[in-house]
Design a protein around this motif. Structure first.
Motif, PDB file in Angstrom:
ATOM      1  N   THR A  60      -6.119   5.750  -6.355  1.00 21.44           N
ATOM      2  CA  THR A  60      -6.829   6.949  -5.915  1.00 21.44           C
ATOM      3  C   THR A  60      -6.195   8.176  -6.556  1.00 21.44           C
ATOM      4  OG1 THR A  60      -7.327   5.920  -3.774  1.00 21.44           O
ATOM      5  CG2 THR A  60      -7.569   8.308  -3.921  1.00 21.44           C
ATOM      6  N   GLU A 105     -11.060   0.684  -8.549  1.00 22.72           N
ATOM      7  CA  GLU A 105     -10.609  -0.645  -8.106  1.00 22.72           C
ATOM      8  C   GLU A 105     -10.721  -1.641  -9.243  1.00 22.72           C
ATOM      9  OE1 GLU A 105     -11.514  -2.260  -3.994  1.00 22.72           O
ATOM     10  OE2 GLU A 105     -12.715  -3.633  -5.201  1.00 22.72           O
ATOM     11  N   GLU A 106      -9.651  -2.363  -9.492  1.00 23.98           N
ATOM     12  CA  GLU A 106      -9.623  -3.392 -10.536  1.00 23.98           C
ATOM     13  C   GLU A 106      -9.327  -4.748  -9.894  1.00 23.98           C
ATOM     14  OE1 GLU A 106      -6.689  -2.287 -13.343  1.00 23.98           O
ATOM     15  OE2 GLU A 106      -7.686  -0.429 -13.960  1.00 23.98           O
ATOM     16  N   THR A 107     -10.132  -5.726 -10.233  1.00 25.23           N
ATOM     17  CA  THR A 107      -9.973  -7.069  -9.670  1.00 25.23           C
ATOM     18  C   THR A 107      -9.864  -8.103 -10.783  1.00 25.23           C
ATOM     19  OG1 THR A 107     -11.274  -6.483  -7.698  1.00 25.23           O
ATOM     20  CG2 THR A 107     -10.977  -8.822  -8.159  1.00 25.23           C
ATOM     21  N   THR A 109      -6.029  -1.013  -6.323  1.00 27.25           N
ATOM     22  CA  THR A 109      -6.847   0.162  -6.018  1.00 27.25           C
ATOM     23  C   THR A 109      -6.026   1.424  -6.253  1.00 27.25           C
ATOM     24  OG1 THR A 109      -8.048  -1.099  -4.329  1.00 27.25           O
ATOM     25  CG2 THR A 109      -8.274   1.303  -4.279  1.00 27.25           C
ATOM     26  N   SER A 144      -2.729   0.751  -4.062  1.00 25.41           N
ATOM     27  CA  SER A 144      -2.787  -0.408  -3.169  1.00 25.41           C
ATOM     28  C   SER A 144      -2.895  -1.673  -4.014  1.00 25.41           C
ATOM     29  CB  SER A 144      -3.989  -0.305  -2.222  1.00 25.41           C
ATOM     30  OG  SER A 144      -4.112  -1.483  -1.444  1.00 25.41           O
ATOM     31  N   LYS A 195      -6.140  -7.633  -6.568  1.00 25.94           N
ATOM     32  CA  LYS A 195      -6.938  -6.414  -6.437  1.00 25.94           C
ATOM     33  C   LYS A 195      -6.008  -5.200  -6.430  1.00 25.94           C
ATOM     34  CE  LYS A 195     -10.436  -6.596  -3.744  1.00 25.94           C
ATOM     35  NZ  LYS A 195     -11.299  -6.653  -2.512  1.00 25.94           N
ATOM     36  N   SER A 206       0.833  -1.192   0.000  1.00 23.72           N
ATOM     37  CA  SER A 206       0.000   0.000   0.000  1.00 23.72           C
ATOM     38  C   SER A 206       0.874   1.252   0.000  1.00 23.72           C
ATOM     39  CB  SER A 206      -0.930  -0.004   1.221  1.00 23.72           C
ATOM     40  OG  SER A 206      -1.764   1.119   1.222  1.00 23.72           O
ATOM     41  N   THR A 259     -11.569   6.982  -6.484  1.00 27.41           N
ATOM     42  CA  THR A 259     -10.938   5.682  -6.265  1.00 27.41           C
ATOM     43  C   THR A 259     -11.434   4.682  -7.305  1.00 27.41           C
ATOM     44  OG1 THR A 259     -10.731   6.059  -3.873  1.00 27.41           O
ATOM     45  CG2 THR A 259     -10.592   3.780  -4.636  1.00 27.41           C
TER      46      THR A 259
END
Length: 215
Positions: free
Chosen positions: A137, A144-146, A135, A92, A133, A87, A142
């Motif tokens: 910002t 988020e990609e998974t 993340t 992250s 995952k 992080s 924010t």
């Protein structure tokens, strides 16, 4: 002929009585140290990525003892751990892996005093899952990609187990082993697309602690 058959039957019954089979079942916590080597072939060249990591899990096992020293164990393992957990201020990254599956091993009792010690060797079929995952910002937003990946494959395990009896039926167990030749293939992404040029090796040390009940 009848007399010979009768003698053979009596000898068989005596042998069965002396070497009467018994069972034990056990459960415990496990610690795995995976080598985690991912190989991907792109345009004829293979790139190798190493991300060793630790994992915690549970193990449930049962052993059928044919004799006082020889038995067959069937077990079920589940282990999960973080491959990457990083992080920064605006970024992250977290990647986790999970290995689950049944295995069968031959066990041989090599020591009965002052504690029971047996050695074992066997093979298992494992199912692998991973989740990545990311993340980001930026400017108060924010994103988020998974991404996910799954696969399966065979592996082998060699190890030893120590038992300390508490009662005639209950014992505390501690074991150590090593997974080898555990190659995860048939990889697919979250959209079920096959990743034909990728394999993952999940070899490594395995430690365990738990209880066993015999009956």
């Amino acid at each position: 002929m009848k007399k010979a058959i009768s003698i053979m039957v009596v000898m068989f019954l005596l042998t069965f009585t002396v070497f009467a089979a018994y069972y034990d079942v056990g459960a415990g916590l496990t610690y795995d140290s995976f080598s985690f080597v991912e190989k991907v072939k792109v345009e004829g060249e293979t790139t190798e990525t190493k991300m060793p990591h630790d994992a915690l899990g549970v193990n449930i096992a049962g052993t059928y003892w044919f004799t006082d020293t020889l038995g067959v164990e069937a077990s079920f393992d589940f282990a999960k751990g973080d491959v990457i957990n990083m992080s920064l201020d605006t970024l992250s990254i977290k990647a986790s892996s999970q290995l689950i599956g049944p295995s069968v091993a031959v066990k041989y009792l090599v020591l009965k005093s002052p504690v029971f010690v047996n050695v074992k060797a066997g093979a298992g079929y494992y199912f692998y899952n991973s989740t990545n995952k990311v993340t980001r910002t930026s400017g108060g937003t924010t994103v988020e990609e998974t991404s996910k990946m799954k696969g399966n494959g065979f592996g082998m395990l060699v190890g030893a187990e120590m038992l300390h009896p508490v009662t005639n039926s209950l014992a505390i167990k501690a074991n150590a082993g090593y997974k080898l030749f555990t190659n995860i293939k048939n990889l697919k992404d979250q959209d079920d697309n096959e990743l034909t040029d990728a394999t993952i090796s999940m070899n490594g040390l395995k430690l365990g602690f738990g209880v066993i009940y015999s009956f």
